[in-house]
Scaffold this motif. Structure first.
Motif, PDB file in Angstrom:
ATOM      1  N   VAL A 122       0.831  -1.203   0.000  1.00  0.00           N
ATOM      2  CA  VAL A 122       0.000   0.000   0.000  1.00  0.00           C
ATOM      3  C   VAL A 122       0.867   1.256   0.000  1.00  0.00           C
ATOM      4  O   VAL A 122       0.600   2.208  -0.748  1.00  0.00           O
ATOM      5  CB  VAL A 122      -0.959  -0.029   1.219  1.00  0.00           C
ATOM      6  CG1 VAL A 122      -1.593   1.331   1.435  1.00  0.00           C
ATOM      7  CG2 VAL A 122      -2.023  -1.073   1.018  1.00  0.00           C
ATOM      8  N   LEU A 123       1.908   1.278   0.823  1.00  0.00           N
ATOM      9  CA  LEU A 123       2.781   2.458   0.870  1.00  0.00           C
ATOM     10  C   LEU A 123       3.526   2.652  -0.449  1.00  0.00           C
ATOM     11  O   LEU A 123       3.689   3.787  -0.917  1.00  0.00           O
ATOM     12  CB  LEU A 123       3.767   2.357   2.030  1.00  0.00           C
ATOM     13  CG  LEU A 123       3.179   2.530   3.429  1.00  0.00           C
ATOM     14  CD1 LEU A 123       4.269   2.413   4.478  1.00  0.00           C
ATOM     15  CD2 LEU A 123       2.441   3.841   3.558  1.00  0.00           C
ATOM     16  N   LEU A 140      -3.951  -3.134  -6.638  1.00  0.00           N
ATOM     17  CA  LEU A 140      -3.800  -4.160  -5.608  1.00  0.00           C
ATOM     18  C   LEU A 140      -4.983  -5.129  -5.566  1.00  0.00           C
ATOM     19  O   LEU A 140      -4.899  -6.179  -4.922  1.00  0.00           O
ATOM     20  CB  LEU A 140      -3.611  -3.500  -4.236  1.00  0.00           C
ATOM     21  CG  LEU A 140      -2.337  -2.671  -4.064  1.00  0.00           C
ATOM     22  CD1 LEU A 140      -2.361  -1.913  -2.746  1.00  0.00           C
ATOM     23  CD2 LEU A 140      -1.100  -3.553  -4.148  1.00  0.00           C
ATOM     24  N   GLY A 141      -6.094  -4.751  -6.193  1.00  0.00           N
ATOM     25  CA  GLY A 141      -7.273  -5.619  -6.219  1.00  0.00           C
ATOM     26  C   GLY A 141      -7.993  -5.674  -4.884  1.00  0.00           C
ATOM     27  O   GLY A 141      -8.533  -6.720  -4.512  1.00  0.00           O
ATOM     28  N   VAL A 147      -7.554   0.236   1.294  1.00  0.00           N
ATOM     29  CA  VAL A 147      -6.312   0.961   0.984  1.00  0.00           C
ATOM     30  C   VAL A 147      -6.118   2.072   2.008  1.00  0.00           C
ATOM     31  O   VAL A 147      -5.018   2.263   2.545  1.00  0.00           O
ATOM     32  CB  VAL A 147      -6.333   1.523  -0.453  1.00  0.00           C
ATOM     33  CG1 VAL A 147      -5.162   2.464  -0.684  1.00  0.00           C
ATOM     34  CG2 VAL A 147      -6.319   0.408  -1.468  1.00  0.00           C
ATOM     35  N   LYS A 148      -7.199   2.802   2.314  1.00  0.00           N
ATOM     36  CA  LYS A 148      -7.103   3.897   3.287  1.00  0.00           C
ATOM     37  C   LYS A 148      -6.701   3.387   4.667  1.00  0.00           C
ATOM     38  O   LYS A 148      -5.807   3.935   5.306  1.00  0.00           O
ATOM     39  CB  LYS A 148      -8.443   4.637   3.378  1.00  0.00           C
ATOM     40  CG  LYS A 148      -8.761   5.496   2.192  1.00  0.00           C
ATOM     41  CD  LYS A 148     -10.088   6.202   2.393  1.00  0.00           C
ATOM     42  CE  LYS A 148     -10.507   7.007   1.202  1.00  0.00           C
ATOM     43  NZ  LYS A 148     -11.788   7.675   1.427  1.00  0.00           N
ATOM     44  N   ALA A 154      -0.099   1.317   8.123  1.00  0.00           N
ATOM     45  CA  ALA A 154       1.262   1.140   7.588  1.00  0.00           C
ATOM     46  C   ALA A 154       2.145   2.330   7.954  1.00  0.00           C
ATOM     47  O   ALA A 154       3.319   2.159   8.306  1.00  0.00           O
ATOM     48  CB  ALA A 154       1.205   0.960   6.077  1.00  0.00           C
ATOM     49  N   LEU A 155       1.585   3.523   7.886  1.00  0.00           N
ATOM     50  CA  LEU A 155       2.353   4.714   8.255  1.00  0.00           C
ATOM     51  C   LEU A 155       2.703   4.711   9.736  1.00  0.00           C
ATOM     52  O   LEU A 155       3.810   5.105  10.125  1.00  0.00           O
ATOM     53  CB  LEU A 155       1.583   5.990   7.891  1.00  0.00           C
ATOM     54  CG  LEU A 155       1.529   6.316   6.400  1.00  0.00           C
ATOM     55  CD1 LEU A 155       0.598   7.505   6.149  1.00  0.00           C
ATOM     56  CD2 LEU A 155       2.916   6.596   5.856  1.00  0.00           C
ATOM     57  N   ARG A 156       1.781   4.272  10.575  1.00  0.00           N
ATOM     58  CA  ARG A 156       2.074   4.164  12.017  1.00  0.00           C
ATOM     59  C   ARG A 156       3.181   3.147  12.260  1.00  0.00           C
ATOM     60  O   ARG A 156       4.093   3.380  13.048  1.00  0.00           O
ATOM     61  CB  ARG A 156       0.807   3.772  12.785  1.00  0.00           C
ATOM     62  CG  ARG A 156      -0.175   4.922  12.890  1.00  0.00           C
ATOM     63  CD  ARG A 156      -1.399   4.603  13.678  1.00  0.00           C
ATOM     64  NE  ARG A 156      -1.048   4.171  15.033  1.00  0.00           N
ATOM     65  CZ  ARG A 156      -1.919   3.723  15.916  1.00  0.00           C
ATOM     66  NH1 ARG A 156      -3.196   3.655  15.601  1.00  0.00           N
ATOM     67  NH2 ARG A 156      -1.536   3.360  17.125  1.00  0.00           N
TER      68      ARG A 156
END
Length: 169
Positions: A122-123, A140-141, A147-148, A154-156
Motif C-alpha cells: 500500500v505504501l 492491488l485488487g 487501501v485507506k 502502515a504509516l504508524r
C-alpha cells in the motif's frame, strides 16, 4: 609609562625609514600593500632583534637588503605552494555531501522491508508510485476503504520502525 630604549629605537627607525621602505617593498610585491606592510614590519622587527647589526654602518641600506631578502623569500614560498583559488573554485564543487541522505534512504528501505507485505504494498503504491487511493485499490485488487485503512496503519508501523532506528522524532 615612558617608552623603553628599544621602543624609541623602533619608532625612530620607522619614522625615518618607514615611508621609503614601504614604497620600495610595494614595488617588489607588485603593489600588494598587505604583503608589503608585513615585510616592512618583519624588517623592523629584525632590526629590533639585532641592534648590533645597525651599529657602525648606514641603516637604510641594511633595512632595504633585509626587506628585499624577505620579499624574495615570500615570492619563492608562494611559487612552491599550489596557487590559492578563491571562492570561484568552491562554487564549482558539488553542493553537499549526499552520504547522509543515502544512509537515511537505506534506513527507510530497511524499515519498509520490516513491514508486512500488505502494508508495504500500500505504501509503495500510494507514496512511491504516487497513485491515488482508487488507482492503488485497482492495482492491488482491494477496496478503496481497505487501501485507506492499510495506509493509516502502515504509516504508524513505519513511523515506529523509523523511531527504533533513530530517524523519526
Amino acid at each position: 609609562m615612558a617608552p623603553t630604549a628599544d621602543e624609541r629605537l623602533l619608532r625612530a627607525l620607522y619614522a625615518e625609514h618607514g615611508g621609503p621602505l614601504l614604497g620600495y617593498v610595494l614595488r617588489l610585491t607588485d603593489g600588494d600593500r598587505q604583503q608589503a606592510e608585513d615585510i616592512v614590519q618583519e624588517t623592523l622587527l629584525r632590526a629590533w632583534r639585532h641592534p648590533g647589526a645597525l651599529v657602525g654602518r648606514p641603516v637604510r641600506p641594511w633595512l632595504f637588503t633585509v626587506a628585499r631578502n624577505l620579499a624574495v623569500d615570500a615570492h619563492r614560498s608562494r611559487r612552491s605552494r599550489p596557487p590559492e583559488t578563491g571562492e570561484a573554485a568552491l562554487a564549482a564543487l558539488p553542493a553537499g555531501d549526499d552520504i547522509d541522505r543515502a544512509l537515511e534512504s537505506w534506513t527507510v528501505a530497511e524499515a519498509l522491508a520490516d513491514l508486512s507485505a500488505e502494508h508495504r504494498a500500500v505504501l509503495i503504491e500510494t507514496y512511491y508510485r504516487g497513485r491515488s487511493v482508487a488507482e492503488a485499490a485497482a492495482v492491488l485488487g482491494i477496496p478503496a476503504g481497505t487501501v485507506k485503512s492499510r495506509t493509516y496503519y502502515a504509516l504508524r508501523a513505519l513511523k515506529l520502525a523509523l523511531e527504533e532506528r533513530g530517524l523519526a522524532p
